[in-house]
Design a protein around this motif. Structure first.
Motif, short mmCIF file in Angstrom:
data_model
loop_
_atom_site.label_atom_id
_atom_site.label_comp_id
_atom_site.label_asym_id
_atom_site.label_seq_id
_atom_site.Cartn_x
_atom_site.Cartn_y
_atom_site.Cartn_z
N LEU A 165 0.85 -1.19 0.00
CA LEU A 165 0.00 0.00 0.00
C LEU A 165 0.88 1.23 0.00
CD1 LEU A 165 -3.07 0.63 2.31
CD2 LEU A 165 -1.19 2.26 2.28
N HIS A 166 0.47 2.28 -0.73
CA HIS A 166 1.19 3.55 -0.73
C HIS A 166 0.21 4.69 -0.65
CE1 HIS A 166 4.15 6.63 -1.60
NE2 HIS A 166 5.10 5.71 -1.69
N ASN A 167 0.54 5.69 0.17
CA ASN A 167 -0.29 6.89 0.23
C ASN A 167 -0.16 7.69 -1.06
OD1 ASN A 167 1.43 9.67 0.99
ND2 ASN A 167 2.53 7.76 1.41
N ALA A 168 -1.22 8.39 -1.44
CA ALA A 168 -1.23 9.13 -2.70
C ALA A 168 -1.64 10.58 -2.46
CB ALA A 168 -2.19 8.48 -3.70
N ALA A 169 -0.73 11.50 -2.72
CA ALA A 169 -1.04 12.92 -2.61
C ALA A 169 -2.07 13.29 -3.67
CB ALA A 169 0.23 13.74 -2.80
N GLY A 170 -3.06 14.10 -3.27
CA GLY A 170 -4.07 14.55 -4.21
C GLY A 170 -5.30 13.67 -4.26
N LEU A 171 -5.17 12.40 -3.88
CA LEU A 171 -6.33 11.52 -3.80
C LEU A 171 -7.01 11.75 -2.45
CD1 LEU A 171 -7.77 9.15 -5.34
CD2 LEU A 171 -6.39 7.59 -3.93
N PRO A 172 -8.31 12.03 -2.43
CA PRO A 172 -8.97 12.34 -1.16
C PRO A 172 -8.83 11.23 -0.13
CG PRO A 172 -10.37 12.95 -3.01
CD PRO A 172 -9.22 12.18 -3.59
N VAL A 173 -8.77 11.63 1.12
CA VAL A 173 -8.73 10.66 2.21
C VAL A 173 -9.98 9.79 2.16
CG1 VAL A 173 -8.80 10.40 4.73
CG2 VAL A 173 -7.31 12.11 3.69
N GLY A 174 -9.80 8.48 2.32
CA GLY A 174 -10.91 7.55 2.26
C GLY A 174 -11.14 6.96 0.89
N GLU A 175 -10.29 7.31 -0.08
CA GLU A 175 -10.40 6.73 -1.42
C GLU A 175 -9.18 5.87 -1.73
OE1 GLU A 175 -11.26 9.66 -4.39
OE2 GLU A 175 -13.17 10.23 -3.47
#
Length: 399
Positions: A165-175
Protein backbone atom coordinates in the motif's frame (compact mmCIF):
# COMPACT_ATOMS: atom_id res chain seq x y z
CA UNK A 1 -18.54 -3.87 8.56
CA UNK A 2 -16.67 -0.85 7.17
CA UNK A 3 -18.28 1.86 9.31
CA UNK A 4 -18.15 -0.30 12.42
CA UNK A 5 -14.50 -1.10 11.85
CA UNK A 6 -13.57 2.54 11.23
CA UNK A 7 -15.40 3.55 14.40
CA UNK A 8 -13.39 1.01 16.39
CA UNK A 9 -10.15 2.16 14.82
CA UNK A 10 -10.76 5.78 15.79
CA UNK A 11 -10.05 4.76 19.37
CA UNK A 12 -6.50 3.93 18.23
CA UNK A 13 -6.00 7.23 16.40
CA UNK A 14 -4.20 9.13 19.16
CA UNK A 15 -1.75 6.31 19.87
CA UNK A 16 -0.97 5.74 16.20
CA UNK A 17 -0.56 9.45 15.53
CA UNK A 18 1.96 9.68 18.36
CA UNK A 19 4.00 6.81 16.92
CA UNK A 20 3.85 8.25 13.40
CA UNK A 21 4.92 11.73 14.42
CA UNK A 22 7.78 10.33 16.51
CA UNK A 23 9.04 8.38 13.49
CA UNK A 24 8.60 11.48 11.32
CA UNK A 25 10.72 13.48 13.77
CA UNK A 26 13.50 10.88 13.62
CA UNK A 27 13.76 9.86 9.95
CA UNK A 28 16.38 7.41 8.77
CA UNK A 29 17.49 6.92 5.17
CA UNK A 30 17.92 3.63 3.34
CA UNK A 31 19.67 0.86 5.30
CA UNK A 32 20.06 3.15 8.30
CA UNK A 33 16.62 2.48 9.83
CA UNK A 34 18.03 1.29 13.16
CA UNK A 35 15.74 3.31 15.42
CA UNK A 36 12.66 2.76 13.27
CA UNK A 37 13.11 -1.00 13.03
CA UNK A 38 13.70 -1.13 16.78
CA UNK A 39 10.43 0.71 17.44
CA UNK A 40 8.59 -1.67 15.09
CA UNK A 41 10.06 -4.78 16.72
CA UNK A 42 9.34 -3.50 20.23
CA UNK A 43 5.70 -2.70 19.45
CA UNK A 44 5.10 -6.04 17.75
CA UNK A 45 6.55 -7.92 20.71
CA UNK A 46 4.40 -5.91 23.12
CA UNK A 47 1.34 -6.99 21.17
CA UNK A 48 2.25 -10.66 21.30
CA UNK A 49 3.53 -11.29 17.78
CA UNK A 50 6.46 -13.53 16.96
CA UNK A 51 9.15 -11.13 15.75
CA UNK A 52 12.09 -11.81 13.46
CA UNK A 53 14.60 -8.97 13.14
CA UNK A 54 17.46 -8.46 10.72
CA UNK A 55 15.68 -9.87 7.68
CA UNK A 56 17.56 -8.43 4.72
CA UNK A 57 19.74 -6.47 7.15
CA UNK A 58 17.24 -4.17 8.89
CA UNK A 59 13.90 -5.67 7.91
CA UNK A 60 11.43 -6.84 10.54
CA UNK A 61 8.77 -9.51 10.16
CA UNK A 62 6.02 -9.95 12.73
CA UNK A 63 4.06 -13.19 12.52
CA UNK A 64 0.56 -13.53 13.93
CA UNK A 65 -1.48 -16.73 14.04
CA UNK A 66 -5.21 -16.95 14.57
CA UNK A 67 -6.71 -18.61 17.64
CA UNK A 68 -8.33 -21.21 15.39
CA UNK A 69 -5.54 -22.88 13.38
CA UNK A 70 -5.68 -22.37 9.61
CA UNK A 71 -3.60 -23.30 6.58
CA UNK A 72 -3.94 -19.99 4.73
CA UNK A 73 -1.34 -17.23 5.02
CA UNK A 74 -0.87 -13.68 3.78
CA UNK A 75 1.95 -11.14 3.69
CA UNK A 76 1.44 -7.40 4.26
CA UNK A 77 4.36 -5.10 3.51
CA UNK A 78 5.26 -1.53 4.53
CA UNK A 79 8.47 0.42 3.89
CA UNK A 80 10.30 2.34 6.62
CA UNK A 81 12.98 4.53 5.04
CA UNK A 82 13.13 8.30 4.61
CA UNK A 83 14.70 10.46 1.90
CA UNK A 84 17.81 12.64 1.87
CA UNK A 85 15.82 15.86 1.59
CA UNK A 86 15.86 18.80 4.00
CA UNK A 87 12.43 19.33 5.52
CA UNK A 88 10.74 22.74 5.17
CA UNK A 89 7.57 22.04 7.13
CA UNK A 90 6.69 24.14 10.19
CA UNK A 91 5.65 21.30 12.47
CA UNK A 92 6.18 20.51 16.16
CA UNK A 93 7.46 17.12 15.02
CA UNK A 94 9.65 18.34 12.16
CA UNK A 95 12.68 16.20 11.27
CA UNK A 96 15.52 16.40 13.78
CA UNK A 97 17.95 14.70 11.38
CA UNK A 98 19.43 17.40 9.17
CA UNK A 99 18.96 16.77 5.47
CA UNK A 100 16.69 13.74 5.97
CA UNK A 101 12.90 13.64 6.06
CA UNK A 102 9.88 11.43 5.46
CA UNK A 103 8.97 13.02 2.13
CA UNK A 104 7.20 9.94 0.79
CA UNK A 105 4.98 9.01 3.71
CA UNK A 106 6.78 5.84 4.77
CA UNK A 107 6.28 6.92 8.37
CA UNK A 108 2.56 6.59 7.67
CA UNK A 109 3.01 3.25 5.93
CA UNK A 110 4.88 1.91 8.95
CA UNK A 111 2.29 3.05 11.49
CA UNK A 112 -0.67 1.81 9.46
CA UNK A 113 0.76 -1.69 9.33
CA UNK A 114 1.57 -1.48 13.04
CA UNK A 115 -2.03 -0.49 13.71
CA UNK A 116 -3.31 -3.49 11.78
CA UNK A 117 -0.95 -5.77 13.71
CA UNK A 118 -2.21 -4.43 17.03
CA UNK A 119 -5.88 -4.73 16.11
CA UNK A 120 -5.59 -8.25 14.72
CA UNK A 121 -3.51 -9.37 17.69
CA UNK A 122 -6.44 -8.33 19.89
CA UNK A 123 -8.97 -10.02 17.57
CA UNK A 124 -7.41 -13.35 16.66
CA UNK A 125 -10.83 -14.91 16.22
CA UNK A 126 -11.58 -12.58 13.29
CA UNK A 127 -9.35 -14.46 10.83
CA UNK A 128 -8.22 -18.00 10.15
CA UNK A 129 -4.54 -18.58 9.40
CA UNK A 130 -1.26 -16.70 9.54
CA UNK A 131 -0.41 -13.06 8.85
CA UNK A 132 3.17 -11.92 8.18
CA UNK A 133 3.64 -8.18 8.78
CA UNK A 134 6.68 -7.25 6.69
CA UNK A 135 8.51 -4.01 7.48
CA UNK A 136 11.03 -3.34 4.73
CA UNK A 137 14.07 -1.05 4.78
CA UNK A 138 15.52 0.81 1.82
CA UNK A 139 12.69 1.13 -0.66
CA UNK A 140 13.96 4.44 -1.98
CA UNK A 141 17.25 3.07 -3.28
CA UNK A 142 15.55 0.01 -4.71
CA UNK A 143 17.58 -2.49 -2.70
CA UNK A 144 15.44 -3.28 0.33
CA UNK A 145 13.01 -5.70 -1.29
CA UNK A 146 15.80 -7.65 -2.96
CA UNK A 147 17.75 -7.83 0.29
CA UNK A 148 14.76 -9.38 2.06
CA UNK A 149 14.09 -11.78 -0.82
CA UNK A 150 17.73 -12.84 -0.92
CA UNK A 151 17.48 -13.45 2.83
CA UNK A 152 14.84 -16.08 1.98
CA UNK A 153 11.81 -14.01 2.97
CA UNK A 154 9.36 -16.25 1.14
CA UNK A 155 10.97 -19.49 2.30
CA UNK A 156 11.21 -18.48 5.94
CA UNK A 157 7.74 -16.91 6.01
CA UNK A 158 5.50 -18.89 3.62
CA UNK A 159 2.54 -16.93 2.31
CA UNK A 160 -0.11 -17.44 -0.33
CA UNK A 161 -0.01 -13.83 -1.51
CA UNK A 162 1.60 -10.51 -0.63
CA UNK A 163 0.09 -7.02 -0.65
CA UNK A 164 1.45 -3.49 -0.46
CA UNK A 165 0.00 0.00 0.00
CA UNK A 166 1.19 3.55 -0.73
CA UNK A 167 -0.29 6.89 0.23
CA UNK A 168 -1.23 9.13 -2.70
CA UNK A 169 -1.04 12.92 -2.61
CA UNK A 170 -4.07 14.55 -4.21
CA UNK A 171 -6.33 11.52 -3.80
CA UNK A 172 -8.97 12.34 -1.16
CA UNK A 173 -8.73 10.66 2.21
CA UNK A 174 -10.91 7.55 2.26
CA UNK A 175 -10.40 6.73 -1.42
CA UNK A 176 -8.33 3.95 -3.01
CA UNK A 177 -6.90 3.44 -6.50
CA UNK A 178 -5.42 0.43 -8.28
CA UNK A 179 -5.20 -1.40 -11.60
CA UNK A 180 -4.41 -4.98 -12.57
CA UNK A 181 -1.38 -5.74 -14.73
CA UNK A 182 1.40 -3.18 -15.18
CA UNK A 183 0.70 -0.28 -12.83
CA UNK A 184 4.10 1.32 -12.20
CA UNK A 185 7.09 1.61 -14.49
CA UNK A 186 10.59 0.22 -14.45
CA UNK A 187 13.15 2.79 -13.31
CA UNK A 188 16.55 3.18 -14.97
CA UNK A 189 19.31 5.74 -14.48
CA UNK A 190 21.86 6.85 -17.04
CA UNK A 191 24.90 9.08 -17.32
CA UNK A 192 26.77 10.20 -20.42
CA UNK A 193 30.19 11.83 -20.25
CA UNK A 194 31.43 13.75 -23.28
CA UNK A 195 35.16 14.50 -23.63
CA UNK A 196 36.78 16.93 -26.02
CA UNK A 197 39.82 19.20 -26.10
CA UNK A 198 38.30 22.29 -24.58
CA UNK A 199 39.68 25.68 -25.50
CA UNK A 200 39.23 29.43 -25.43
CA UNK A 201 35.76 30.82 -25.96
CA UNK A 202 37.18 33.40 -28.39
CA UNK A 203 38.57 30.64 -30.63
CA UNK A 204 35.95 27.86 -30.72
CA UNK A 205 37.21 26.73 -34.15
CA UNK A 206 40.37 25.47 -32.45
CA UNK A 207 38.47 23.35 -29.91
CA UNK A 208 36.18 20.34 -29.88
CA UNK A 209 33.31 21.86 -27.93
CA UNK A 210 31.42 19.46 -25.66
CA UNK A 211 28.88 22.17 -24.75
CA UNK A 212 27.27 22.29 -28.18
CA UNK A 213 27.51 18.50 -28.34
CA UNK A 214 25.62 18.25 -25.06
CA UNK A 215 22.86 20.54 -26.35
CA UNK A 216 22.43 18.41 -29.46
CA UNK A 217 22.37 15.23 -27.40
CA UNK A 218 19.68 16.47 -25.00
CA UNK A 219 17.45 17.48 -27.90
CA UNK A 220 18.08 14.18 -29.69
CA UNK A 221 17.14 12.13 -26.64
CA UNK A 222 13.48 12.97 -27.12
CA UNK A 223 13.50 11.47 -30.62
CA UNK A 224 13.89 8.08 -28.94
CA UNK A 225 10.41 8.46 -27.48
CA UNK A 226 8.85 10.14 -30.53
CA UNK A 227 10.47 8.07 -33.30
CA UNK A 228 11.74 4.77 -31.88
CA UNK A 229 9.02 3.73 -29.43
CA UNK A 230 5.51 2.60 -30.38
CA UNK A 231 3.10 5.51 -29.71
CA UNK A 232 0.98 3.19 -27.52
CA UNK A 233 3.93 2.21 -25.30
CA UNK A 234 4.41 4.68 -22.40
CA UNK A 235 8.01 5.80 -21.91
CA UNK A 236 9.87 8.77 -20.43
CA UNK A 237 13.44 10.03 -20.68
CA UNK A 238 14.31 12.95 -18.39
CA UNK A 239 17.52 14.90 -17.82
CA UNK A 240 18.14 15.34 -14.12
CA UNK A 241 21.66 16.75 -13.74
CA UNK A 242 24.49 18.35 -15.70
CA UNK A 243 28.07 18.63 -14.46
CA UNK A 244 30.96 20.32 -16.21
CA UNK A 245 33.30 23.26 -16.36
CA UNK A 246 30.70 25.99 -16.26
CA UNK A 247 31.53 29.29 -14.55
CA UNK A 248 35.14 28.43 -13.70
CA UNK A 249 35.78 30.96 -16.40
CA UNK A 250 33.24 32.32 -18.84
CA UNK A 251 35.99 32.46 -21.46
CA UNK A 252 36.78 28.74 -21.32
CA UNK A 253 35.14 25.95 -23.32
CA UNK A 254 35.10 22.86 -21.05
CA UNK A 255 36.94 19.72 -22.15
CA UNK A 256 34.53 17.40 -20.30
CA UNK A 257 30.89 17.51 -19.39
CA UNK A 258 28.51 14.96 -17.92
CA UNK A 259 24.75 14.65 -18.09
CA UNK A 260 22.46 12.19 -16.37
CA UNK A 261 18.85 11.37 -15.73
CA UNK A 262 16.20 8.72 -15.58
CA UNK A 263 14.33 6.56 -18.07
CA UNK A 264 10.96 4.92 -17.40
CA UNK A 265 9.16 2.17 -19.29
CA UNK A 266 6.93 -0.86 -18.79
CA UNK A 267 8.28 -3.58 -21.09
CA UNK A 268 11.67 -5.18 -21.70
CA UNK A 269 11.48 -4.33 -25.40
CA UNK A 270 11.03 -0.62 -24.77
CA UNK A 271 13.74 -0.68 -22.13
CA UNK A 272 16.16 -2.33 -24.56
CA UNK A 273 15.34 0.22 -27.27
CA UNK A 274 15.93 3.19 -24.96
CA UNK A 275 19.31 1.89 -23.84
CA UNK A 276 20.44 0.96 -27.35
CA UNK A 277 19.38 4.23 -28.99
CA UNK A 278 20.81 6.35 -26.18
CA UNK A 279 24.21 4.74 -26.68
CA UNK A 280 23.99 5.08 -30.46
CA UNK A 281 23.08 8.77 -30.23
CA UNK A 282 25.80 9.56 -27.68
CA UNK A 283 28.58 7.84 -29.60
CA UNK A 284 27.35 9.01 -33.01
CA UNK A 285 27.02 12.65 -32.04
CA UNK A 286 30.34 12.60 -30.16
CA UNK A 287 32.11 11.27 -33.25
CA UNK A 288 30.51 13.92 -35.45
CA UNK A 289 31.86 16.62 -33.10
CA UNK A 290 35.33 15.06 -32.85
CA UNK A 291 34.74 14.03 -29.24
CA UNK A 292 34.35 10.82 -27.26
CA UNK A 293 31.43 9.55 -25.17
CA UNK A 294 31.15 7.19 -22.21
CA UNK A 295 27.65 5.87 -21.49
CA UNK A 296 26.55 4.14 -18.29
CA UNK A 297 23.00 2.77 -18.27
CA UNK A 298 21.74 1.13 -15.07
CA UNK A 299 18.53 -0.86 -14.82
CA UNK A 300 17.47 0.03 -11.30
CA UNK A 301 14.03 -1.50 -10.86
CA UNK A 302 11.45 -3.52 -12.71
CA UNK A 303 7.87 -2.65 -13.62
CA UNK A 304 5.30 -3.34 -10.92
CA UNK A 305 2.71 -5.83 -12.18
CA UNK A 306 -0.40 -6.54 -10.12
CA UNK A 307 -1.82 -10.05 -10.29
CA UNK A 308 -5.35 -9.95 -11.73
CA UNK A 309 -7.04 -12.06 -9.03
CA UNK A 310 -5.12 -10.36 -6.22
CA UNK A 311 -6.18 -6.97 -7.59
CA UNK A 312 -9.81 -8.05 -7.51
CA UNK A 313 -9.36 -9.13 -3.89
CA UNK A 314 -7.73 -5.83 -2.98
CA UNK A 315 -10.64 -3.96 -4.57
CA UNK A 316 -13.21 -6.03 -2.64
CA UNK A 317 -11.39 -5.39 0.63
CA UNK A 318 -11.25 -1.64 0.02
CA UNK A 319 -14.91 -1.53 -1.05
CA UNK A 320 -15.95 -3.35 2.12
CA UNK A 321 -14.27 -0.57 4.09
CA UNK A 322 -15.37 2.57 2.27
CA UNK A 323 -17.84 1.83 -0.60
CA UNK A 324 -17.49 0.99 -4.27
CA UNK A 325 -17.70 4.62 -5.41
CA UNK A 326 -14.56 5.44 -3.40
CA UNK A 327 -12.44 2.69 -4.99
CA UNK A 328 -11.04 3.25 -8.49
CA UNK A 329 -10.11 -0.11 -9.96
CA UNK A 330 -8.72 0.80 -13.37
CA UNK A 331 -6.44 3.81 -13.03
CA UNK A 332 -3.95 4.64 -15.81
CA UNK A 333 -0.39 3.29 -15.45
CA UNK A 334 1.97 5.48 -13.44
CA UNK A 335 5.52 6.37 -14.47
CA UNK A 336 6.73 6.26 -10.87
CA UNK A 337 8.50 3.14 -9.66
CA UNK A 338 8.38 0.96 -6.55
CA UNK A 339 10.63 -1.88 -5.44
CA UNK A 340 7.65 -3.88 -4.14
CA UNK A 341 7.66 -4.97 -7.79
CA UNK A 342 10.50 -7.34 -6.89
CA UNK A 343 8.29 -9.10 -4.34
CA UNK A 344 5.49 -9.40 -6.89
CA UNK A 345 7.96 -11.16 -9.19
CA UNK A 346 8.21 -13.94 -6.60
CA UNK A 347 4.70 -14.05 -5.19
CA UNK A 348 1.22 -13.21 -6.45
CA UNK A 349 -0.19 -10.04 -4.94
CA UNK A 350 -1.24 -6.46 -5.50
CA UNK A 351 -0.24 -2.90 -4.66
CA UNK A 352 -2.86 -0.23 -3.98
CA UNK A 353 -2.86 3.55 -3.50
CA UNK A 354 -4.68 5.21 -0.60
CA UNK A 355 -5.71 8.87 -0.46
CA UNK A 356 -3.57 11.28 1.55
CA UNK A 357 -5.66 14.36 0.72
CA UNK A 358 -4.62 17.68 -0.79
CA UNK A 359 -3.03 19.56 2.08
CA UNK A 360 0.63 18.56 1.74
CA UNK A 361 3.22 19.15 -0.93
CA UNK A 362 4.07 16.72 -3.68
CA UNK A 363 5.71 13.39 -2.92
CA UNK A 364 9.47 13.76 -2.52
CA UNK A 365 9.13 17.49 -1.87
CA UNK A 366 10.47 19.23 1.28
CA UNK A 367 6.93 20.10 2.37
CA UNK A 368 5.38 16.64 2.14
CA UNK A 369 3.71 15.23 5.23
CA UNK A 370 1.62 12.12 5.74
CA UNK A 371 -1.96 12.92 6.73
CA UNK A 372 -2.77 11.43 10.13
CA UNK A 373 -6.47 11.52 9.28
CA UNK A 374 -5.76 8.87 6.63
CA UNK A 375 -4.24 6.42 9.09
CA UNK A 376 -7.39 4.52 10.04
CA UNK A 377 -8.25 3.94 6.39
CA UNK A 378 -4.93 2.23 5.79
CA UNK A 379 -5.27 0.23 8.99
CA UNK A 380 -8.84 -0.67 8.06
CA UNK A 381 -7.81 -1.77 4.58
CA UNK A 382 -5.22 -4.17 5.98
CA UNK A 383 -7.69 -5.61 8.49
CA UNK A 384 -10.44 -5.96 5.88
CA UNK A 385 -8.03 -7.73 3.53
CA UNK A 386 -6.88 -10.20 6.18
CA UNK A 387 -10.41 -10.98 7.35
CA UNK A 388 -11.55 -11.41 3.76
CA UNK A 389 -8.69 -13.63 2.64
CA UNK A 390 -8.16 -15.66 5.81
CA UNK A 391 -11.70 -16.80 6.40
CA UNK A 392 -12.67 -19.64 8.68
CA UNK A 393 -14.27 -22.09 6.28
CA UNK A 394 -16.49 -23.38 9.08
CA UNK A 395 -17.29 -20.12 10.87
CA UNK A 396 -16.38 -16.61 9.72
CA UNK A 397 -16.24 -14.06 12.50
CA UNK A 398 -15.72 -10.40 11.63
CA UNK A 399 -14.95 -8.10 14.48
Amino acid sequence: MGNTLLDRLRSMQTELTGIRQDIHSHPESAMKELRTSSIVATKLKQWGLTVTEGVGNLGVVGTLKSNIPGDQSIGLRADMDALEIGEKNDLPYVSTNFGIMHACGHDGHTVMLLGAAKYLSENRDSFYGTVHFIFQPAEENGAGALHMIEDELFDRFPMDAIYGLHNAAGLPVGEFAIRSGSMMSAADTWTVTFRGTGGHGAAPHLATDVTVLLAQFILSLQTIISRNIEPTDPAVISVGAIEGGYFRSLNVLPSEIRVGGTARSFTKGVRDTIEQRMKELAHGLATSFGCKADVVYNREGISLVNDVQSTERAIRAAESLVSAKSVFGNIPPIMGSEDFAEMLEHKAGAYIFMGNGNNSGALHSPTYNFNDDATIFGVGYWISLVQQELQNKLRVTTL
